[in-house]
Design an enzyme around this catalytic site. Sequence first.
Site, PDB file in Angstrom:
ATOM      1  N   TRP A  11       0.813  -1.222   0.000  1.00 25.37           N
ATOM      2  CA  TRP A  11       0.000   0.000   0.000  1.00 25.37           C
ATOM      3  C   TRP A  11       0.841   1.265   0.000  1.00 25.37           C
ATOM      4  O   TRP A  11       0.610   2.147  -0.832  1.00 25.37           O
ATOM      5  CB  TRP A  11      -1.019  -0.029   1.149  1.00 25.37           C
TER       6      TRP A  11
ATOM      7  N   LYS B 166     -12.581  -1.891   7.267  1.00 24.15           N
ATOM      8  CA  LYS B 166     -11.999  -2.804   8.252  1.00 24.15           C
ATOM      9  C   LYS B 166     -12.472  -2.462   9.666  1.00 24.15           C
ATOM     10  O   LYS B 166     -13.211  -3.209  10.279  1.00 24.15           O
ATOM     11  CB  LYS B 166     -10.481  -2.787   8.150  1.00 24.15           C
TER      12      LYS B 166
ATOM     13  N   ASP C 232      -1.459   6.335   6.712  1.00 22.12           N
ATOM     14  CA  ASP C 232      -2.549   5.475   6.262  1.00 22.12           C
ATOM     15  C   ASP C 232      -2.906   4.557   7.442  1.00 22.12           C
ATOM     16  O   ASP C 232      -2.109   3.708   7.833  1.00 22.12           O
ATOM     17  CB  ASP C 232      -2.071   4.659   5.052  1.00 22.12           C
TER      18      ASP C 232
HETATM   19  N1  PMP Z   1      -4.211   0.944   2.772  1.00 20.16           N
HETATM   20  C1  PMP Z   1      -4.231  -0.210   3.459  1.00 20.16           C
HETATM   21  C2  PMP Z   1      -3.375  -0.343   4.672  1.00 20.16           C
HETATM   22  C3  PMP Z   1      -5.055  -1.255   3.032  1.00 20.16           C
HETATM   23  O1  PMP Z   1      -5.067  -2.402   3.720  1.00 20.16           O
HETATM   24  C4  PMP Z   1      -5.859  -1.076   1.887  1.00 20.16           C
HETATM   25  C5  PMP Z   1      -6.790  -2.126   1.357  1.00 20.16           C
HETATM   26  N2  PMP Z   1      -7.142  -3.122   2.087  1.00 20.16           N
HETATM   27  C6  PMP Z   1      -5.789   0.129   1.194  1.00 20.16           C
HETATM   28  C7  PMP Z   1      -4.971   1.127   1.677  1.00 20.16           C
HETATM   29  C8  PMP Z   1      -6.619   0.381  -0.031  1.00 20.16           C
HETATM   30  O2  PMP Z   1      -7.907   0.668   0.337  1.00 20.16           O
HETATM   31  P1  PMP Z   1      -9.087   0.938  -0.700  1.00 20.16           P
HETATM   32  O3  PMP Z   1      -9.406  -0.382  -1.301  1.00 20.16           O
HETATM   33  O4  PMP Z   1     -10.162   1.490   0.154  1.00 20.16           O
HETATM   34  O5  PMP Z   1      -8.600   1.892  -1.712  1.00 20.16           O
END
Ligand code: PMP
Length: 358
Positions: free
Chosen positions: A102, A195, A171
């Site tokens: 990520w 989550k 994040d």
């Molecule tokens: N950051 C983290 C730490 C994640 O675990 C995730 C997806 N599980 C994301 C960002 C991306 O999130 P999204 O699918 O809402 O764009």
Amino acid sequence: MKRKYNFSPGPAVLPEKVLEKVAKELSCYPNLGYSILETSHRSKIFEQILEATKSKILKYLNLKSNYSVLLLQGGASTEFYRIPMNLLNKEKTADFIETDVWPKKAFKEAKFFGNPRLAGSSGDRDYKYIPSDDQLEINAKSEYLYLCSNNTIYGTQFQNYPKSPIPLVGDFTSDIFSREIDMSNFGIIFAGSQKNLAPAGLTVVIIRDDILERCNEEIPSMCSYKNLVKTNSLFNTAPVFPIYFLNYVLDWIEEEGGIIEIEKRNRYKSQLIYEKIDQYEIYTGYAELQDRSIMNITFNLANQKLLEDFLKGAEMSDLTALKGHRDAGGIRASMYNAFPVAGAEKLAKYMDDFAKKN
Ligand code: PMP
């Protein structure tokens, strides 16, 4: 039908009490006469929900009124580019700590707007750890230091945040509200909802006044934090359902005893599984001990056959969605705030039985 223990990494388990409450009032919201989903996002009733949600978010994070809360759409991935679009230009740089897929994606997106640089990475040991402060090379001239608080795929988590001469941007998609930790050095905090917060479809973004002040203005309206703060997240139609749901999840946190109690539970649940990983040779933990996550517990078995047997047996015991991400392999037990203690106890017992049998 009985609910299974759902270890899904996201969208993930939601508090059962909230699901029930929402199901009960979904077609007719109390004293409204129709569903909250059929209500204007500019209605009085929704405005109250929005304001209540924003103030509870700041309260639970111990942040003051020098932060604005935005409730937006587009997922956490949209913030990967919205943040650099607001804070960078081709002359400006931002520092990144690369600890998972990520933040790597966020780094790539930042290149469209500025000159991001790596301040640290755990790629040299397959993202099994979090770089310590003395392993970081922070450029004091950078606009911000970007990190991912909990690494959903590899199962590592910052235990403390870096001492940084520049503002932190974090994040928190997979560990917001999971523990009491000082977040006041963050200029921006963001989290996708799927989550620890609500159903998918909402991103919470929290931005400190001094950072907001620095934001670019000559950018599209839906990307401009200044515009989104000015319009109170209502520049366009807000994601009414996940916001309404989140408001109840925040009440649920309070009813359960607040973040202190949630953290206690998260530590207990994860410890139960880590104990089994450490006790039996058949299991190998992925994350290094000092950086283990209390949200995503990652481990492997000695071979493919054992892994498949483990997953098959788990499914038969109503322990579902335990397969690890393809990049880390093995097993990933995601146990976010709403994941029941009884589910962790059941997995620990299953790991005992499986190890003894094999
Ligand atoms: N950051 C983290 C730490 C994640 O675990 C995730 C997806 N599980 C994301 C960002 C991306 O999130 P999204 O699918 O809402 O764009």
